[in-house]
Design a protein around this motif. Structure first.
Motif, short mmCIF file in Angstrom:
data_model
loop_
_atom_site.label_atom_id
_atom_site.label_comp_id
_atom_site.label_asym_id
_atom_site.label_seq_id
_atom_site.Cartn_x
_atom_site.Cartn_y
_atom_site.Cartn_z
N GLY A 1 18.14 15.47 13.30
CA GLY A 1 16.92 15.29 13.88
C GLY A 1 15.95 15.63 13.15
N SER A 2 15.96 16.28 11.99
CA SER A 2 14.73 16.60 11.27
C SER A 2 14.31 15.15 10.58
CB SER A 2 15.04 17.51 10.12
OG SER A 2 15.39 16.78 8.97
N TYR A 3 12.97 15.20 10.67
CA TYR A 3 12.18 13.96 10.57
C TYR A 3 11.01 13.98 9.29
CZ TYR A 3 8.59 15.50 13.78
OH TYR A 3 7.65 15.82 14.53
N VAL A 4 10.67 12.83 8.93
CA VAL A 4 9.40 12.68 8.08
C VAL A 4 8.76 11.55 8.54
CG1 VAL A 4 8.71 12.36 5.78
CG2 VAL A 4 10.74 13.41 5.84
N GLU A 5 7.45 11.70 9.00
CA GLU A 5 6.57 10.55 9.58
C GLU A 5 5.46 10.33 8.94
OE1 GLU A 5 6.44 10.64 14.04
OE2 GLU A 5 3.95 10.91 13.51
N THR B 1 0.90 -1.28 -0.05
CA THR B 1 -0.04 -0.16 0.11
C THR B 1 0.85 1.11 -0.01
OG1 THR B 1 -1.62 -1.19 1.28
CG2 THR B 1 -1.86 1.40 1.25
N ARG B 2 0.68 2.28 -0.88
CA ARG B 2 1.52 3.28 -1.22
C ARG B 2 1.02 4.53 -0.18
NH1 ARG B 2 4.83 4.86 -6.27
NH2 ARG B 2 5.60 2.77 -5.52
N TYR B 3 2.00 5.10 0.54
CA TYR B 3 1.65 6.35 1.38
C TYR B 3 2.54 7.26 0.80
CZ TYR B 3 -0.59 2.93 4.44
OH TYR B 3 -1.52 2.21 5.28
N GLU B 4 2.12 8.10 -0.14
CA GLU B 4 2.86 9.36 -0.77
C GLU B 4 3.19 10.26 0.34
OE1 GLU B 4 3.48 9.67 -3.74
OE2 GLU B 4 2.20 8.34 -4.76
N ALA B 5 4.45 10.89 0.13
CA ALA B 5 5.17 11.79 0.90
C ALA B 5 4.34 13.04 1.41
CB ALA B 5 6.30 12.28 0.54
N GLU B 6 3.48 13.06 0.38
CA GLU B 6 2.28 14.37 0.31
C GLU B 6 1.50 13.96 1.61
OE1 GLU B 6 3.43 12.82 -2.26
OE2 GLU B 6 2.12 13.20 -3.84
N SER B 7 1.37 12.94 2.04
CA SER B 7 0.26 12.61 3.24
C SER B 7 1.34 12.47 4.71
CB SER B 7 -0.46 11.44 3.00
OG SER B 7 0.28 10.12 2.81
N SER B 8 2.39 12.70 4.52
CA SER B 8 3.30 12.65 5.53
C SER B 8 3.38 13.94 6.64
CB SER B 8 4.91 12.36 5.14
OG SER B 8 5.55 13.43 4.60
N THR B 9 3.88 13.70 7.65
CA THR B 9 3.96 14.93 8.61
C THR B 9 5.63 15.27 8.59
OG1 THR B 9 2.35 14.30 9.88
CG2 THR B 9 3.88 15.72 11.04
N LEU B 10 5.90 16.19 8.55
CA LEU B 10 7.48 16.90 8.54
C LEU B 10 7.52 17.51 9.79
CD1 LEU B 10 7.61 17.97 4.60
CD2 LEU B 10 8.12 15.72 5.73
N SER B 11 8.93 17.46 10.20
CA SER B 11 9.40 18.50 11.27
C SER B 11 9.59 19.82 10.81
CB SER B 11 10.77 17.98 11.77
OG SER B 11 11.70 17.90 10.80
N ALA B 12 9.70 20.66 11.88
CA ALA B 12 9.88 22.14 11.32
C ALA B 12 10.87 22.55 10.09
CB ALA B 12 10.12 23.25 12.55
N GLY B 13 10.43 23.35 9.27
CA GLY B 13 11.41 23.54 8.05
C GLY B 13 11.34 22.57 6.75
N GLY B 14 10.64 21.49 6.98
CA GLY B 14 10.44 20.66 5.92
C GLY B 14 9.24 21.02 5.24
N THR B 15 9.36 20.91 3.80
CA THR B 15 8.28 21.05 2.87
C THR B 15 7.95 20.17 1.89
OG1 THR B 15 10.07 22.14 1.44
CG2 THR B 15 8.74 23.58 2.85
N VAL B 16 6.81 20.07 1.37
CA VAL B 16 6.35 19.15 0.21
C VAL B 16 6.65 19.81 -0.92
CG1 VAL B 16 4.46 17.77 -0.89
CG2 VAL B 16 4.71 17.73 1.65
N ASP B 17 7.34 19.50 -1.92
CA ASP B 17 7.93 20.20 -2.98
C ASP B 17 7.48 19.25 -4.52
OD1 ASP B 17 8.98 22.24 -1.57
OD2 ASP B 17 11.03 21.59 -1.61
N ALA B 18 7.74 19.89 -5.55
CA ALA B 18 7.43 19.30 -6.83
C ALA B 18 8.26 19.53 -7.84
CB ALA B 18 6.02 19.53 -7.18
N ASN B 19 9.45 20.30 -7.41
CA ASN B 19 10.39 21.06 -8.42
C ASN B 19 11.38 19.90 -9.16
OD1 ASN B 19 11.54 20.75 -5.86
ND2 ASN B 19 13.04 22.61 -6.18
N HIS B 20 11.27 18.63 -8.68
CA HIS B 20 12.31 17.70 -9.36
C HIS B 20 11.30 16.61 -9.88
CE1 HIS B 20 15.57 19.81 -7.55
NE2 HIS B 20 15.40 19.40 -6.34
N ALA B 21 11.18 16.43 -11.24
CA ALA B 21 10.45 15.76 -11.90
C ALA B 21 10.65 14.13 -11.66
CB ALA B 21 10.43 15.75 -13.29
N GLY B 22 9.59 13.16 -11.77
CA GLY B 22 9.85 11.77 -11.78
C GLY B 22 9.42 11.11 -10.66
#
Ligand code: GLA
Length: 525
Positions: A437-441, A402-423
């Motif tokens: 200590g920065s994380y993606v959950e 089952t795929r969970y896209e990174a778009e549905s993740s929680t990011l620690s402060a300073g993290g962003t969901v981006d789309a500027n690199h194709a593929g």
């Protein structure tokens, strides 16, 4: 083409003569109009809902719309037909009996306008009425009794779509009037999508599949909730009559005209896509806000409308204004709309089994407005605000990943969901902050035996992380090696043993570079 009734009568007579007994003929469903057009519901624009016959309906506007279709990505999203409505012509025919474009509105004439639209890779549509005059008082002569002359004129101008209205019809039978224009269009020699606009008065869904590519099922829409939802209510019971080449038409879109809230416009667009309705933008795109553009350009929702199977959604339940729609899609997925017509937030629920998709241990639900994905073993339920609609694409997880896209993740402060690199898969990737200590959950559903992280690392150095499940570190220093470029994606897997139920999976960077860019988490049973 259609079985002609004289032929049928002859066949019955023949059967009587040969056998001496009447034969019972099997009832044959009405075949569709086979002009090869509108295999999916037409998408485009029509000026009526924004301008009616006001002066701003003119050549400059229509050219501007064609320009915007290309410049703002609407053409790429599937919008093709640029259609004009009533009041394009003068009130009288010329001495040859032809319709004449109004020179004040369309100084270059209709052919030049169609050429302009065609040069953009788009198609052009026109309007007239199956009556002696069109609807507006300032309107123009209709097509009744002039079908072939008008069809030939339209074809000579390069018309690709005809909306044929119902005003001033002199009480002539609708099937007769609309069939006459069908035949005239066919004889014109140009492929022209044929839109029947008789407002549902003679139940066209029961007879128009062999006549037109689409037929209005309702009176005119207006830019308010009560009107829009009334059209949906009238149209949603007619699913059995729609299919490739022949569609129910609950009228054009009002998205962007300003009379409804954002939630109401999303409901409007969601329900039209679910009902495989034509998506004809009815707002002046030169003035539409970015928020409304985003509604009109939601490609996940458009994909439901344009699904090649061509099934209109059916209503699974409708209890006191809480309505569940389900649409079967070509790849076996279902689209489910949980639509709240009431004045208060409410929970609306159904199940995967109720949609007929059943038979899988779990399902992925993608919310087509928020883009979040989650898994379920069968329950499909949401708290839905007043006049809003939650729209899911439901697919079988079938025991595989089952795929969970990174778009549905929680990011620690300073993290962003981006789309500027194709593929990447989905609509973006997680770009975690560059810090120890920065994380993606992610929140995931077990059971699971392995976790696979899609990622890209365009630097020369690996970007190691610790992996924790439900707050407990289960692996330290997992390497995410360089992939050579930020557009080159790879994957790292980790065996785990997760019990059934909900879990959090967190990747925590152990170097100052932070984590690699993360695309998704695949959870394998
Ligand atoms: C009728 C149609 C509308 C529009 C107007 C034009 O009302 O149903 O969609 O075409 O005529 O006068």
């Amino acid at each position: 083409m259609r079985a002609s009734s004289p032929l049928r009568r002859f066949a019955t007579l023949l059967a009587l003569v040969v056998t001496g007994f009447p034969v019972v003929q099997a009832s044959v469903p009405a075949p569709a109009l086979e002009n090869g057009l509108a295999r999916t519901p037409p998408m485009g624009f029509n000026n009526w809902n924004s301008t009616q016959c006001k002066a701003d309906f003119n050549e400059a506007m229509i050219k501007g719309i064609a320009d915007i279709f290309v410049a703002k990505g609407l053409k790429d999203a599937g919008y093709t037909y640029v259609n004009i409505d009533d009041c394009w012509a003068l009130p009288s025919r010329n001495s040859s009996g032809n319709l004449v474009p109004d020179p004040a509105r369309f100084p270059g004439g209709i052919k030049a306008l169609a050429d302009y639209v065609h040069a953009k890779g788009l198609k052009f549509g026109l309007y007239t009425s199956a009556g002696t005059k069109t609807c507006n008082k300032a309107g123009f002569p209709g097509g009744l009794g002039h079908e072939q002359q008008d069809a030939n004129l339209f074809a000579s101008w390069g018309v690709d779509y005809l909306k044929y209205d119902n005003c001033n019809n002199q009480g002539v039978d609708a099937q007769q009037r609309y069939t006459a224009m069908r035949d005239a269009l066919a004889k014109s020699g140009r492929p022209i999508v044929y839109s029947i606009c008789e407002w549902g008065q003679s139940k066209p869904w029961t007879w128009a599949a062999p006549v037109g590519n689409l037929w209005r099922t309702t009176g005119d829409i207006s830019d308010k909730w009560s009107s829009m939802i009334g059209k949906a209510q009238a149209n949603r019971g007619l699913a059995q009559y729609a299919g490739p080449g022949h569609w129910n038409d609950p009228d054009m879109l009002e998205v962007g005209n300003g009379g409804m809230t954002a939630a109401e416009y999303r409901t409007h667009f969601s329900l039209w896509a679910m009902m495989a309705a034509p998506l004809l933008i009815g707002s002046d795109l030169r003035k539409v806000s970015d928020d409304n553009f985003a509604i009109l350009k939601n490609t996940d929702v458009i994909a439901l409308d344009q699904d090649t199977l061509g099934k209109q959604a059916t209503v699974l339940s409708a209890n006191g204004g809480l309505v569940v729609y389900s649409k079967v899609l070509a790849n076996g997925d279902r689209a489910v709309a949980l639509s709240n017509e009431t004045g208060a937030t409410a929970t609306i629920a159904t199940t995967a089994a109720a949609t007929g998709i059943g038979g899988a241990p779990s399902y992925t639900l993608k919310d087509l407005w928020s883009k979040a994905t989650r898994t379920t073993t069968g329950a499909i339920s949401a708290s839905v605000p007043s006049h809003a609609t939650v729209l899911y694409r439901v697919s079988k997880s079938s025991g595989g990943a089952t795929r969970y896209e990174a778009e549905s993740s929680t990011l620690s402060a300073g993290g962003t969901v981006d789309a500027n690199h194709a593929g990447f898969s989905g609509t973006g990737f997680a770009n975690g902050a560059n810090a120890v200590g920065s994380y993606v959950e992610w929140n995931v559903t077990g059971p699971a035996s392995s976790l696979t992280f899609g990622y890209a690392n365009g630097t020369a150095a690996a970007r190691p992380v610790d992996v924790s499940v439900d707050g407990v570190v289960v692996a330290t220093g997992i390497s995410f090696p360089a992939t050579g470029a930020w557009t080159t994606w790879s994957a790292v897997s980790k065996a785990v043993s997760l019990a059934s139920g909900q879990h959090t999976v967190r990747l925590t960077a152990t170097t100052a570079d932070g984590p690699a860019n993360l695309d998704y988490l695949d959870v394998e049973r």
